[in-house]
Design a protein around this motif. Structure first.
Motif, PDB file in Angstrom:
ATOM      1  N   GLY A 100      -0.375   3.497  -4.876  1.00  0.00           N
ATOM      2  CA  GLY A 100       0.268   4.780  -4.598  1.00  0.00           C
ATOM      3  C   GLY A 100      -0.266   5.429  -3.342  1.00  0.00           C
ATOM      4  O   GLY A 100       0.234   6.463  -2.891  1.00  0.00           O
ATOM      5  N   CYS A 101      -1.303   4.811  -2.750  1.00  0.00           N
ATOM      6  CA  CYS A 101      -1.920   5.318  -1.521  1.00  0.00           C
ATOM      7  C   CYS A 101      -1.097   4.911  -0.297  1.00  0.00           C
ATOM      8  O   CYS A 101      -0.092   4.202  -0.402  1.00  0.00           O
ATOM      9  CB  CYS A 101      -3.338   4.771  -1.384  1.00  0.00           C
ATOM     10  SG  CYS A 101      -4.466   5.259  -2.705  1.00  0.00           S
ATOM     11  N   VAL A 102      -1.553   5.350   0.867  1.00  0.00           N
ATOM     12  CA  VAL A 102      -1.022   4.923   2.157  1.00  0.00           C
ATOM     13  C   VAL A 102      -2.140   4.152   2.850  1.00  0.00           C
ATOM     14  O   VAL A 102      -3.297   4.607   2.851  1.00  0.00           O
ATOM     15  CB  VAL A 102      -0.591   6.130   3.018  1.00  0.00           C
ATOM     16  CG1 VAL A 102      -0.199   5.682   4.421  1.00  0.00           C
ATOM     17  CG2 VAL A 102       0.556   6.870   2.347  1.00  0.00           C
ATOM     18  N   SER A 103      -1.853   2.997   3.407  1.00  0.00           N
ATOM     19  CA  SER A 103      -2.902   2.190   4.028  1.00  0.00           C
ATOM     20  C   SER A 103      -2.574   1.852   5.472  1.00  0.00           C
ATOM     21  O   SER A 103      -1.424   1.565   5.815  1.00  0.00           O
ATOM     22  CB  SER A 103      -3.145   0.903   3.225  1.00  0.00           C
ATOM     23  OG  SER A 103      -1.978   0.114   3.163  1.00  0.00           O
ATOM     24  N   LEU A 104      -3.613   1.895   6.302  1.00  0.00           N
ATOM     25  CA  LEU A 104      -3.530   1.585   7.730  1.00  0.00           C
ATOM     26  C   LEU A 104      -4.605   0.565   8.082  1.00  0.00           C
ATOM     27  O   LEU A 104      -5.610   0.454   7.374  1.00  0.00           O
ATOM     28  CB  LEU A 104      -3.756   2.849   8.567  1.00  0.00           C
ATOM     29  CG  LEU A 104      -2.707   3.957   8.493  1.00  0.00           C
ATOM     30  CD1 LEU A 104      -3.260   5.240   9.101  1.00  0.00           C
ATOM     31  CD2 LEU A 104      -1.437   3.538   9.221  1.00  0.00           C
ATOM     32  N   THR A 105      -4.433  -0.138   9.189  1.00  0.00           N
ATOM     33  CA  THR A 105      -5.460  -1.072   9.634  1.00  0.00           C
ATOM     34  C   THR A 105      -6.756  -0.321   9.916  1.00  0.00           C
ATOM     35  O   THR A 105      -6.763   0.884  10.169  1.00  0.00           O
ATOM     36  CB  THR A 105      -5.012  -1.823  10.887  1.00  0.00           C
ATOM     37  OG1 THR A 105      -4.742  -0.870  11.923  1.00  0.00           O
ATOM     38  CG2 THR A 105      -3.765  -2.654  10.621  1.00  0.00           C
ATOM     39  N   GLU A 106      -7.858  -1.039   9.875  1.00  0.00           N
ATOM     40  CA  GLU A 106      -9.172  -0.395  10.007  1.00  0.00           C
ATOM     41  C   GLU A 106      -9.320   0.351  11.326  1.00  0.00           C
ATOM     42  O   GLU A 106      -9.875   1.457  11.364  1.00  0.00           O
ATOM     43  CB  GLU A 106     -10.289  -1.440   9.874  1.00  0.00           C
ATOM     44  CG  GLU A 106     -11.677  -0.828   9.930  1.00  0.00           C
ATOM     45  CD  GLU A 106     -12.783  -1.828   9.632  1.00  0.00           C
ATOM     46  OE1 GLU A 106     -13.927  -1.572  10.042  1.00  0.00           O
ATOM     47  OE2 GLU A 106     -12.487  -2.871   8.998  1.00  0.00           O
ATOM     48  N   ASP A 107      -8.822  -0.214  12.417  1.00  0.00           N
ATOM     49  CA  ASP A 107      -8.959   0.473  13.703  1.00  0.00           C
ATOM     50  C   ASP A 107      -8.160   1.773  13.721  1.00  0.00           C
ATOM     51  O   ASP A 107      -8.585   2.777  14.306  1.00  0.00           O
ATOM     52  CB  ASP A 107      -8.557  -0.439  14.865  1.00  0.00           C
ATOM     53  CG  ASP A 107      -7.137  -0.972  14.745  1.00  0.00           C
ATOM     54  OD1 ASP A 107      -6.600  -0.997  13.624  1.00  0.00           O
ATOM     55  OD2 ASP A 107      -6.557  -1.363  15.771  1.00  0.00           O
TER      56      ASP A 107
ATOM     57  N   ILE B 261      -5.448   7.913   2.034  1.00  0.00           N
ATOM     58  CA  ILE B 261      -5.150   7.037   3.173  1.00  0.00           C
ATOM     59  C   ILE B 261      -6.365   6.131   3.298  1.00  0.00           C
ATOM     60  O   ILE B 261      -7.499   6.638   3.391  1.00  0.00           O
ATOM     61  CB  ILE B 261      -4.943   7.819   4.475  1.00  0.00           C
ATOM     62  CG1 ILE B 261      -3.964   8.984   4.293  1.00  0.00           C
ATOM     63  CG2 ILE B 261      -4.449   6.899   5.580  1.00  0.00           C
ATOM     64  CD1 ILE B 261      -3.864   9.900   5.510  1.00  0.00           C
ATOM     65  N   HIS B 262      -6.182   4.838   3.271  1.00  0.00           N
ATOM     66  CA  HIS B 262      -7.338   3.945   3.315  1.00  0.00           C
ATOM     67  C   HIS B 262      -7.012   2.696   4.140  1.00  0.00           C
ATOM     68  O   HIS B 262      -5.902   2.539   4.654  1.00  0.00           O
ATOM     69  CB  HIS B 262      -7.822   3.590   1.907  1.00  0.00           C
ATOM     70  CG  HIS B 262      -6.839   2.824   1.060  1.00  0.00           C
ATOM     71  ND1 HIS B 262      -6.444   1.526   1.324  1.00  0.00           N
ATOM     72  CD2 HIS B 262      -6.169   3.180  -0.069  1.00  0.00           C
ATOM     73  CE1 HIS B 262      -5.603   1.104   0.418  1.00  0.00           C
ATOM     74  NE2 HIS B 262      -5.394   2.100  -0.454  1.00  0.00           N
ATOM     75  N   VAL B 263      -7.993   1.802   4.239  1.00  0.00           N
ATOM     76  CA  VAL B 263      -7.849   0.587   5.046  1.00  0.00           C
ATOM     77  C   VAL B 263      -6.847  -0.358   4.377  1.00  0.00           C
ATOM     78  O   VAL B 263      -6.911  -0.612   3.164  1.00  0.00           O
ATOM     79  CB  VAL B 263      -9.205  -0.107   5.223  1.00  0.00           C
ATOM     80  CG1 VAL B 263      -9.030  -1.416   6.012  1.00  0.00           C
ATOM     81  CG2 VAL B 263     -10.195   0.815   5.943  1.00  0.00           C
ATOM     82  N   ASP B 264      -5.932  -0.875   5.180  1.00  0.00           N
ATOM     83  CA  ASP B 264      -4.895  -1.767   4.662  1.00  0.00           C
ATOM     84  C   ASP B 264      -5.490  -3.123   4.268  1.00  0.00           C
ATOM     85  O   ASP B 264      -6.332  -3.667   4.992  1.00  0.00           O
ATOM     86  CB  ASP B 264      -3.815  -1.962   5.736  1.00  0.00           C
ATOM     87  CG  ASP B 264      -2.602  -2.689   5.210  1.00  0.00           C
ATOM     88  OD1 ASP B 264      -1.767  -2.048   4.546  1.00  0.00           O
ATOM     89  OD2 ASP B 264      -2.503  -3.909   5.447  1.00  0.00           O
ATOM     90  N   HIS B 265      -5.053  -3.653   3.133  1.00  0.00           N
ATOM     91  CA  HIS B 265      -5.524  -4.961   2.676  1.00  0.00           C
ATOM     92  C   HIS B 265      -4.435  -6.023   2.764  1.00  0.00           C
ATOM     93  O   HIS B 265      -4.572  -7.106   2.199  1.00  0.00           O
ATOM     94  CB  HIS B 265      -6.068  -4.860   1.243  1.00  0.00           C
ATOM     95  CG  HIS B 265      -5.189  -4.096   0.290  1.00  0.00           C
ATOM     96  ND1 HIS B 265      -4.015  -4.582  -0.220  1.00  0.00           N
ATOM     97  CD2 HIS B 265      -5.343  -2.850  -0.225  1.00  0.00           C
ATOM     98  CE1 HIS B 265      -3.477  -3.692  -1.037  1.00  0.00           C
ATOM     99  NE2 HIS B 265      -4.257  -2.615  -1.050  1.00  0.00           N
TER     100      HIS B 265
END
Length: 249
Positions: free
Chosen positions: A215-222, A205-209
């Motif tokens: 293959g990951c899941v991404s969310l906004t930094e906040d 799970i990482h910061v959305d670009h």
């Protein structure tokens, strides 16, 4: 004279017994309900049994994969098997009698460019469906106060462009490793692959670009910061991820 007094004594004893029994009967009848006396079954209130709440839209197969010891669950629901857009809700189970309760979300998210798969392979650009532990975190930026072990490393720096031409810089400023084909209890950068290299790895799970992932899941930094401040190793958090149809099985 003793002969005359004997019937009198018997009458007195009989009178005392009758009065005593009557008094006892009155006392028993006047015992207030709830003060030790038996309660009438006609007035007893029986609370209906309410089963513990389940996470909505999860089918029996998916629920069975969630460990009984898990008390936090990040649920990632894809819009479709071939979609790279999904929604994230964080659930908690602090009271087993009440069951699962939503705690944060829904948050918009991205997943793999090609959607989802039950059999992830390296380079297939799909996110793996399933239930996985969340035990380790890290990132290029300093620890924001994560409860999970946090590995701050400059090696999390990334550059280049995503599938839509969006810049990837900052994508790994905060990450939470998803325990798919990795060794739990190590840095997200650890490249141990228990299932073999052909089954892929490095699913985070990482910061959305601003676009789909490998293959990951991404969310906004906040939202990533909020997640890092919330996931508690004492609650043995897991991620439940997949398209809606797969999770409903």
């Amino acid at each position: 004279m003793s002969v005359l007094r004997r019937p009198y004594v018997l009458l007195v004893i009989l009178f005392v017994l009758v009065i005593g029994c009557s008094a006892g009967a009155v006392q028993t009848a006047s015992t207030p309900r709830g003060a030790g006396g038996p309660e009438s079954s006609a007035t007893r209130i029986v609370e209906p049994f309410v089963p513990p709440a389940e996470i909505p839209a999860l089918g029996p197969e998916t629920r069975a994969q969630i460990p009984a010891t898990a008390r936090q669950a990040v649920v990632v629901t894809g819009e479709g098997p071939d979609s790279n857009r999904s929604t994230v809700v964080l659930y908690s189970r602090d009271d087993p009698a009440r069951g699962w309760r939503p705690g944060a979300g829904p948050w918009p998210a991205h997943n793999g460019m090609e959607g989802w798969t039950d059999h992830h392979l390296a380079g297939d650009l799909r996110s793996p469906v399933g239930v996985y532990g969340l035990t380790d975190a890290g990132g290029r930026l300093p620890d924001p106060g994560a409860l999970l072990p946090y590995d701050e490393q400059s090696r999390f720096a990334v550059s280049g462009e995503g599938f839509l031409g969006e810049p990837l810089e900052g994508s790994f400023d905060y990450v939470v490793a998803i325990n798919y084909n990795r060794a739990p209890g190590t840095s997200p950068l650890d490249r141990t692959r228990p299932l073999g290299g052909e089954r892929g790895g490095g699913i985070w799970i990482h910061v959305d670009h601003g676009g789909p992932t490998q293959g990951c899941v991404s969310l906004t930094e906040d939202r990533m910061r909020e997640l890092l401040l919330t996931l508690d190793p004492a609650k043995q958090p897991v991620i439940v991820m997949g398209d809606a149809g797969s999770l409903a099985r």
